[in-house]
Design an enzyme around this catalytic site. Structure first.
Site, PDB file in Angstrom:
ATOM      1  N   ARG A 104      47.568  83.115  52.937  1.00 50.72           N
ATOM      2  CA  ARG A 104      47.728  82.782  51.515  1.00 50.72           C
ATOM      3  C   ARG A 104      49.177  83.050  51.162  1.00 50.72           C
ATOM      4  NH1 ARG A 104      43.892  84.269  46.406  1.00 50.72           N
ATOM      5  NH2 ARG A 104      42.746  82.608  47.458  1.00 50.72           N
ATOM      6  N   ASP A 227      39.672  75.357  36.126  1.00 50.73           N
ATOM      7  CA  ASP A 227      40.356  76.438  36.836  1.00 50.73           C
ATOM      8  C   ASP A 227      41.306  77.093  35.828  1.00 50.73           C
ATOM      9  OD1 ASP A 227      41.439  78.100  38.812  1.00 50.73           O
ATOM     10  OD2 ASP A 227      42.774  76.555  39.618  1.00 50.73           O
ATOM     11  N   CYS A 267      36.413  77.811  40.606  1.00 53.04           N
ATOM     12  CA  CYS A 267      36.677  78.552  41.848  1.00 53.04           C
ATOM     13  C   CYS A 267      36.685  80.054  41.618  1.00 53.04           C
ATOM     14  CB  CYS A 267      37.978  78.078  42.477  1.00 53.04           C
ATOM     15  SG  CYS A 267      39.450  78.452  41.503  1.00 53.04           S
ATOM     16  N   ARG A 295      31.964  79.961  50.027  1.00 54.12           N
ATOM     17  CA  ARG A 295      33.237  80.191  50.723  1.00 54.12           C
ATOM     18  C   ARG A 295      32.962  80.735  52.132  1.00 54.12           C
ATOM     19  NH1 ARG A 295      37.940  80.919  47.830  1.00 54.12           N
ATOM     20  NH2 ARG A 295      38.861  80.833  49.914  1.00 54.12           N
TER      21      ARG A 295
HETATM   22  N1   CP Z   1      38.644  81.363  44.410  1.00 53.10           N
HETATM   23  C1   CP Z   1      39.481  82.187  45.080  1.00 53.10           C
HETATM   24  O1   CP Z   1      40.218  81.772  45.978  1.00 53.10           O
HETATM   25  O2   CP Z   1      39.398  83.477  44.699  1.00 53.10           O
HETATM   26  P1   CP Z   1      40.368  84.657  45.182  1.00 53.10           P
HETATM   27  O3   CP Z   1      41.731  84.363  44.622  1.00 53.10           O
HETATM   28  O4   CP Z   1      39.754  85.902  44.612  1.00 53.10           O
HETATM   29  O5   CP Z   1      40.399  84.653  46.684  1.00 53.10           O
HETATM   30  N1  NVA Z   2      44.762  77.889  40.674  1.00 50.22           N
HETATM   31  C1  NVA Z   2      44.438  79.285  40.872  1.00 50.22           C
HETATM   32  C2  NVA Z   2      43.341  79.434  41.867  1.00 50.22           C
HETATM   33  C3  NVA Z   2      42.903  80.867  42.114  1.00 50.22           C
HETATM   34  C4  NVA Z   2      41.851  80.976  43.171  1.00 50.22           C
HETATM   35  C5  NVA Z   2      45.675  80.039  41.324  1.00 50.22           C
HETATM   36  O1  NVA Z   2      46.388  79.525  42.197  1.00 50.22           O
HETATM   37  O2  NVA Z   2      45.933  81.132  40.817  1.00 50.22           O
END
Ligand code: CP
Ligand code: NVA
Length: 319
Positions: A104, A227, A267, A295
Site C-alpha cells: 500500500r 467512498d 469500501c 476482502r
Molecule cells: N477498505 C479498505 O481498504 O480499508 P482499510 O484502509 O482499512 O484497509
Molecule cells: N479512497 C479511500 C479508500 C480507503 C480504503 C482512500 O484512499 O483513502
C-alpha cells in the site's frame, strides 16, 4: 532465466476470463477456507503499508495464514522503500525471501517500479489511483447478492477521481457492468483511466459513463457505491469537498431512485452523515459487512491464482 511473473497492480491486469476465474476461486475458498494451502511450507509474503489500514492489513494477514503461509506485515516507516535504498534494490532483495509482495503506497508509479524489478508477484493494496483488491471483493459481494455481474448498472457517487472510482470503472468494465460515475466538476475520473475502461467495455459490452446529476445517475441502479470524500493523502486539498459533494450523499431519498432491490456498497472506513447516512449504511440494502469480509476470500483467491501462474525461474529455497 527469469520466468513469467503475474502482478496485480490495476484491475485490468486481469482479462475478463481471468477475473471470472479469480472470483470463482474466491467463492470456492469462502465455502472451503482451507482448500488451497498454496503457501504451505510455510512460504512467506511481505505486506508493506505506507498508509493506515484495518481491513487490508487484517485480511491479508489472515489470508496468508489460512493458505499455510507466513505473513511479514510491516509499516512503511520501518522499511522506507525508495528512501533507505532504491525501489529496484528493495524489489530484488524482498524477492529473495518471499513468494509475493503486497504494497500500500502513494504513487502508482512506485508499484510499477517495484513490479519491474521483483521476481515474485506484486499486489497493489491501494495506491492514489487504484484499489483493485477492494473491487475484487466488491464484485464477489455483488455476484453473491445478484447471481451474476454482466449487464448490471453500478453507480459510484462522490469523488469520481479517487482510487475506488478508477478501480470500479476498470473492474466493472472487465466484468461487463455498466459503471456510472456521478461526481461534481473537478472530481471526474482521470481521462486516461476512463478511456481504458471504455476500451475494456468494448470487449465485454459494458458502457462506462460520467453523469453530473446524482438522481439521474442512480435511476435504475442495481448497485450504489460511495467512498470517502477526502482520501488518505488529500487532507491538504483546499477545495471545500464537503459542500461540493453534498448533493452526492448516499441517503434514503437518493437511494429511492435506484431499483427497489439495489444494494449499497462502501469500501469503508465510512464517514457517517457525510458521504453516506447511518440510515443507509445500517439499513436493509447495505451489504458493507459482507463486502469487508469478502476482502479475505478475494485476496486468498488472488494470491493462489497469481502464484499458480508465476514462475520466478529459480528453485524455491524455502520461499
Ligand atoms: N477498505 C479498505 O481498504 O480499508 P482499510 O484502509 O482499512 O484497509
Ligand atoms: N479512497 C479511500 C479508500 C480507503 C480504503 C482512500 O484512499 O483513502
Amino acid at each position: 532465466m527469469t520466468g513469467s511473473i503475474r502482478h496485480f497492480l490495476r484491475d485490468d491486469d486481469l482479462s475478463p476470463a481471468e477475473q471470472a476465474e479469480v472470483l470463482a476461486l474466491a467463492a470456492e475458498l469462502k465455502r472451503e477456507p482451507f482448500a488451497k494451502r498454496t503457501l504451505a511450507g510455510p512460504r512467506s509474503v511481505g505486506v508493506v503499508f505506507e498508509k493506515p489500514s484495518i481491513r487490508t492489513r487484517f485480511s491479508f494477514e489472515v489470508a496468508i495464514t489460512q493458505l499455510g503461509g507466513h505473513p511479514i506485515v510491516v509499516d512503511g516507516n520501518s522499511v522506507q522503500l525508495g528512501v533507505r535504498e532504491s525501489v529496484p534494490d528493495s524489489a530484488r532483495v524482498m524477492s529473495r525471501y518471499t513468494s509475493a509482495v503486497v504494497w500500500r503506497t502513494h504513487g502508482h508509479d512506485r508499484l510499477d517500479e517495484l513490479a519491474a524489478y521483483a521476481t515474485v508477484p506484486v499486489v497493489n493494496a491501494l495506491d492514489d489511483v487504484f484499489h483493485p483488491c477492494q473491487v475484487l471483493a466488491d464484485l464477489l459481494t455483488i455476484s453473491e447478492r445478484k447471481g451474476s455481474l454482466k449487464g448490471l448498472r453500478l453507480v459510484f457517487l462522490g469523488d469520481g477521481a479517487n482510487n475506488m472510482a478508477h478501480s470500479l470503472l476498470l473492474a466493472g468494465a472487465t466484468a461487463g457492468i455498466d459503471v456510472v460515475v456521478a461526481a461534481p466538476e473537478g472530481f471526474h475520473p482521470d481521462p486516461a483511466v476512463f478511456a481504458d475502461a471504455v476500451a475494456r467495455g468494448e470487449l465485454t459490452g459494458a458502457r462506462p459513463q460520467i453523469v453530473a446529476d446524482p438522481v439521474k445517475a442512480v435511476e435504475g441502479a442495481d448497485v450504489v457505491v460511495t467512498d470517502a470524500w477526502v482520501s488518505m493523502g488529500q487532507e491538504s486539498d483546499p477545495r471545500d469537498r464537503a459542500t461540493l459533494m453534498r448533493p452526492y450523499q448516499v441517503n434514503k431519498a437518493l437511494l429511492s431512485h435506484a431499483k427497489p432491490d439495489a444494494i449499497v456498497l462502501h469500501c469503508l472506513p465510512a464517514h457517517r452523515e457525510e458521504e453516506i447516512t447511518s440510515e443507509v449504511l445500517d439499513g436493509a440494502q447495505s451489504a458493507v459487512w459482507d463486502e469487508a469480509e469478502n476482502r479475505l476470500h478475494a485476496q486468498k483467491a488472488l494470491l493462489v491464482w497469481l502464484l499458480e501462474r508465476s514462475d520466478s525461474g529459480r528453485p524455491h529455497t524455502g520461499r
